[in-house]
Design a protein around this motif. Sequence first.
Motif, PDB file in Angstrom:
ATOM      1  N   GLY A 328     -42.083  28.859  13.009  1.00  0.00           N
ATOM      2  CA  GLY A 328     -41.507  28.516  11.708  1.00  0.00           C
ATOM      3  C   GLY A 328     -40.253  29.303  11.397  1.00  0.00           C
ATOM      4  O   GLY A 328     -39.840  29.383  10.234  1.00  0.00           O
ATOM      5  N   GLU A 329     -39.620  29.879  12.415  1.00  0.00           N
ATOM      6  CA  GLU A 329     -38.386  30.640  12.220  1.00  0.00           C
ATOM      7  C   GLU A 329     -37.218  29.677  12.018  1.00  0.00           C
ATOM      8  O   GLU A 329     -37.174  28.596  12.605  1.00  0.00           O
ATOM      9  N   ARG A 330     -36.268  30.100  11.179  1.00  0.00           N
ATOM     10  CA  ARG A 330     -35.064  29.292  11.035  1.00  0.00           C
ATOM     11  C   ARG A 330     -33.909  30.154  10.552  1.00  0.00           C
ATOM     12  O   ARG A 330     -34.109  31.176   9.894  1.00  0.00           O
ATOM     13  N   MET A 331     -32.691  29.732  10.906  1.00  0.00           N
ATOM     14  CA  MET A 331     -31.471  30.302  10.354  1.00  0.00           C
ATOM     15  C   MET A 331     -30.931  29.255   9.386  1.00  0.00           C
ATOM     16  O   MET A 331     -30.464  28.198   9.797  1.00  0.00           O
ATOM     17  N   GLN A 332     -31.045  29.540   8.092  1.00  0.00           N
ATOM     18  CA  GLN A 332     -30.735  28.544   7.071  1.00  0.00           C
ATOM     19  C   GLN A 332     -29.373  28.798   6.451  1.00  0.00           C
ATOM     20  O   GLN A 332     -29.107  29.895   5.958  1.00  0.00           O
ATOM     21  N   PRO A 333     -28.478  27.797   6.476  1.00  0.00           N
ATOM     22  CA  PRO A 333     -27.188  27.970   5.789  1.00  0.00           C
ATOM     23  C   PRO A 333     -27.397  28.236   4.307  1.00  0.00           C
ATOM     24  O   PRO A 333     -28.351  27.738   3.704  1.00  0.00           O
ATOM     25  N   LEU A 334     -26.514  29.021   3.722  1.00  0.00           N
ATOM     26  CA  LEU A 334     -26.588  29.329   2.300  1.00  0.00           C
ATOM     27  C   LEU A 334     -26.558  28.036   1.489  1.00  0.00           C
ATOM     28  O   LEU A 334     -25.717  27.172   1.720  1.00  0.00           O
ATOM     29  N   GLU A 335     -27.480  27.932   0.546  1.00  0.00           N
ATOM     30  CA  GLU A 335     -27.600  26.719  -0.261  1.00  0.00           C
ATOM     31  C   GLU A 335     -26.291  26.419  -0.997  1.00  0.00           C
ATOM     32  O   GLU A 335     -25.615  27.313  -1.487  1.00  0.00           O
ATOM     33  N   ASN A 336     -25.923  25.137  -1.045  1.00  0.00           N
ATOM     34  CA  ASN A 336     -24.608  24.743  -1.568  1.00  0.00           C
ATOM     35  C   ASN A 336     -24.352  25.254  -2.982  1.00  0.00           C
ATOM     36  O   ASN A 336     -23.283  25.781  -3.291  1.00  0.00           O
ATOM     37  N   GLY A 337     -25.326  25.076  -3.874  1.00  0.00           N
ATOM     38  CA  GLY A 337     -25.130  25.505  -5.258  1.00  0.00           C
ATOM     39  C   GLY A 337     -24.908  26.995  -5.371  1.00  0.00           C
ATOM     40  O   GLY A 337     -24.018  27.454  -6.110  1.00  0.00           O
ATOM     41  N   LEU A 338     -25.703  27.759  -4.641  1.00  0.00           N
ATOM     42  CA  LEU A 338     -25.548  29.215  -4.675  1.00  0.00           C
ATOM     43  C   LEU A 338     -24.222  29.634  -4.061  1.00  0.00           C
ATOM     44  O   LEU A 338     -23.568  30.559  -4.547  1.00  0.00           O
ATOM     45  N   ARG A 339     -23.821  28.938  -2.996  1.00  0.00           N
ATOM     46  CA  ARG A 339     -22.539  29.264  -2.368  1.00  0.00           C
ATOM     47  C   ARG A 339     -21.381  29.038  -3.333  1.00  0.00           C
ATOM     48  O   ARG A 339     -20.490  29.878  -3.474  1.00  0.00           O
ATOM     49  N   VAL A 340     -21.392  27.881  -4.019  1.00  0.00           N
ATOM     50  CA  VAL A 340     -20.302  27.573  -4.944  1.00  0.00           C
ATOM     51  C   VAL A 340     -20.285  28.571  -6.104  1.00  0.00           C
ATOM     52  O   VAL A 340     -19.217  29.044  -6.527  1.00  0.00           O
ATOM     53  N   PHE A 341     -21.469  28.917  -6.624  1.00  0.00           N
ATOM     54  CA  PHE A 341     -21.535  29.860  -7.745  1.00  0.00           C
ATOM     55  C   PHE A 341     -20.991  31.228  -7.345  1.00  0.00           C
ATOM     56  O   PHE A 341     -20.155  31.813  -8.049  1.00  0.00           O
ATOM     57  N   THR A 342     -21.473  31.747  -6.222  1.00  0.00           N
ATOM     58  CA  THR A 342     -21.002  33.071  -5.784  1.00  0.00           C
ATOM     59  C   THR A 342     -19.531  33.041  -5.396  1.00  0.00           C
ATOM     60  O   THR A 342     -18.817  34.026  -5.589  1.00  0.00           O
ATOM     61  N   LEU A 343     -19.075  31.906  -4.882  1.00  0.00           N
ATOM     62  CA  LEU A 343     -17.651  31.782  -4.533  1.00  0.00           C
ATOM     63  C   LEU A 343     -16.794  31.857  -5.790  1.00  0.00           C
ATOM     64  O   LEU A 343     -15.778  32.567  -5.830  1.00  0.00           O
ATOM     65  N   LEU A 344     -17.192  31.135  -6.830  1.00  0.00           N
ATOM     66  CA  LEU A 344     -16.455  31.179  -8.093  1.00  0.00           C
ATOM     67  C   LEU A 344     -16.479  32.578  -8.696  1.00  0.00           C
ATOM     68  O   LEU A 344     -15.452  33.082  -9.175  1.00  0.00           O
TER      69      LEU A 344
END
Length: 643
Positions: A328-344
């Motif tokens: 059940g291991e995975r490398m998950q890309p940062l969630e889009n909403g969180l990415r946009v919020f932190t980017l702003l």
Amino acid sequence: MLERLGRGRRFYWLVFFALTACLAAETLQRGGALNPLDQRLQDFWFQWQGKRAEARHVGIVALDEDTLAAYPDDPMIFWTDRLAVAVARLRQAGVKVIGLDMLLSISPERWLGKLGGDLQQAARDYDRVFREQVNSGQLVLASTRSGSGGRETDYLLPSPDYLLALPDFDIPGYVALADLLDEGDGVIRRYLMAPVAVADRRPLEGSVPVLGLPSLIAVRVGGMNPRGTSWVLGGRRMEREQPPEPIPYMGPPGTFPRISLKQLLADDALNDPNVIALRGKAVLIGATAAGLNDEHFTPYATRLFSGRGILMSGVELHANVLEALLAGERMQPLENGLRVFTLLLLTALAAAAFVALPVWAGALLWSLHLPILALAGFLAFRFGILVPVSVYALATALALLGVLGWRLTGEERERSRVRQMFGRYVSDQVVEALLKSGTRPELGGQSQTVTVLFSDIRNFTTISERLNAKEVVEMLNTYFERACAPLLAEGGSIDKFIGDAIMVEFGSPLPLADHAIRGIRAAIALQAVAEEFAAWMAKRFADRDLPKFAVGIGLHSGEAVIGNIGSPTRMEFTAIGDTVNLASRLEGMTKEIGCVILASETTVVEAGREVVCGRSEVVKVKGREEAVRVFEVLNVEGGEKDA
């Protein structure tokens, strides 16, 4: 009001820079333009991290150099009898599912059968034992494909002899695609559950492989139907048609536990602790010997600048994917909403800092924040989250360029204008404070409480008559240079030089609560400068019979009109009003009273008790009906200005 307007404009520009930079960076990121940068950085994180964890679900049986050396004269096509022994012993050891990461496209029986004669008769049962293992339902075979996979001829399958031995002739259930997903630069970073697009393989449903080798083995280990559309693997729901997933590599090449095929073929193999340790696991049999050319570029083989690291064998690469599916291991890309919020958020903070700082300091801050971004990305990587660091770096860089362009086209010109207007007359600290305040001098003026200082050279007419014009200019320039230092040190604004006189305001252009004591301290320091300059005059013009150099200083505190006075074509930042006139009159009265520094009662009271005064008189001044009490200023207790 001006300050509020200035701050409002700055806020709107800040919002504009942040939004524009975020939009541009996010557009490039979604379009894939920044992927190469993020991929290389994430490759470096894999290398920096080293071994992440122990493999608990998967083992490898390696066809390595030792195995090849043990059977140097046997072509690989005739190794199926040994593979049959290896598979049988793995089943006896309690292995759940075995994956054969080798393409057996030709069987020994068919190859020998083409030769005819006795060889054809001898080859008739050569693969019987191997076919029995294929028919056991615990062995998954490998295949590959070329082209889109939309035609049967695109697939290179195992020999028909082995396909006929599959349980129920179930090709999708027991034959997998060993194809790897190339990112375009030859590095394997992601995997697909089903390597061929559904639109291409739909016409061939049931007759060609569907799942990738690790995917099919994982489904078989879980006892689920390979023909399904989704499965729960390692606690995660995996869709057959889901997008590519990043491979959470367990570590660099050599991380997975492996035993040599030679070791498994030994007579006492079932007593070997390494073989016993495979119980309950899934096992992949594959080539690791360098001469078999099954090596691939992974994140551990790339370098940020040049060169390359160690390649990874195909069987270990598949083992990494299989371990990830089962655990059940995975490398998950940062969630889009969180990415946009932190980017702003980050871009807004960066833009605010760039607006407040000088250009060089903003550029330095941007350079310093890059390693911090990379470190934050690495920490997120340790928790299985892939952060696209490049989009943050690009957005802040665009914000910096926007601020730089804004300053070059508008704000910086305005700041230069203010520096040019005041830099010669007030201290650097006052100029910076004026710039930070957001206020800008405009045509007209405003009432402001200040202390005005006038200083005049005594007997200047006599001195100028006994010196030539060049010597008068030399004297004035030398004196004014020395006189300005203590005035600026106390925060004074040098308004103008009127012949041999100096006009200074304290509390302009920015208000100062202690303007009166500053003015008195500056006057005392100016008196000391005049006394030192008298010695210079005596030495420089020793033969001119000049009167002793001395000055008179007058101070008064009160309301004055401060601002740019004049016309739009020619204006001067100055102070006007009764306060200025009275300070000038008091300077003139120092001769009559016989003192150097003469201050009004208003200034002395405003300055406080630390002022040491001499005589005091009530005087009438020209142009003013009301009498004024004045004081001779001798010193200030403590002698130094407050910190």
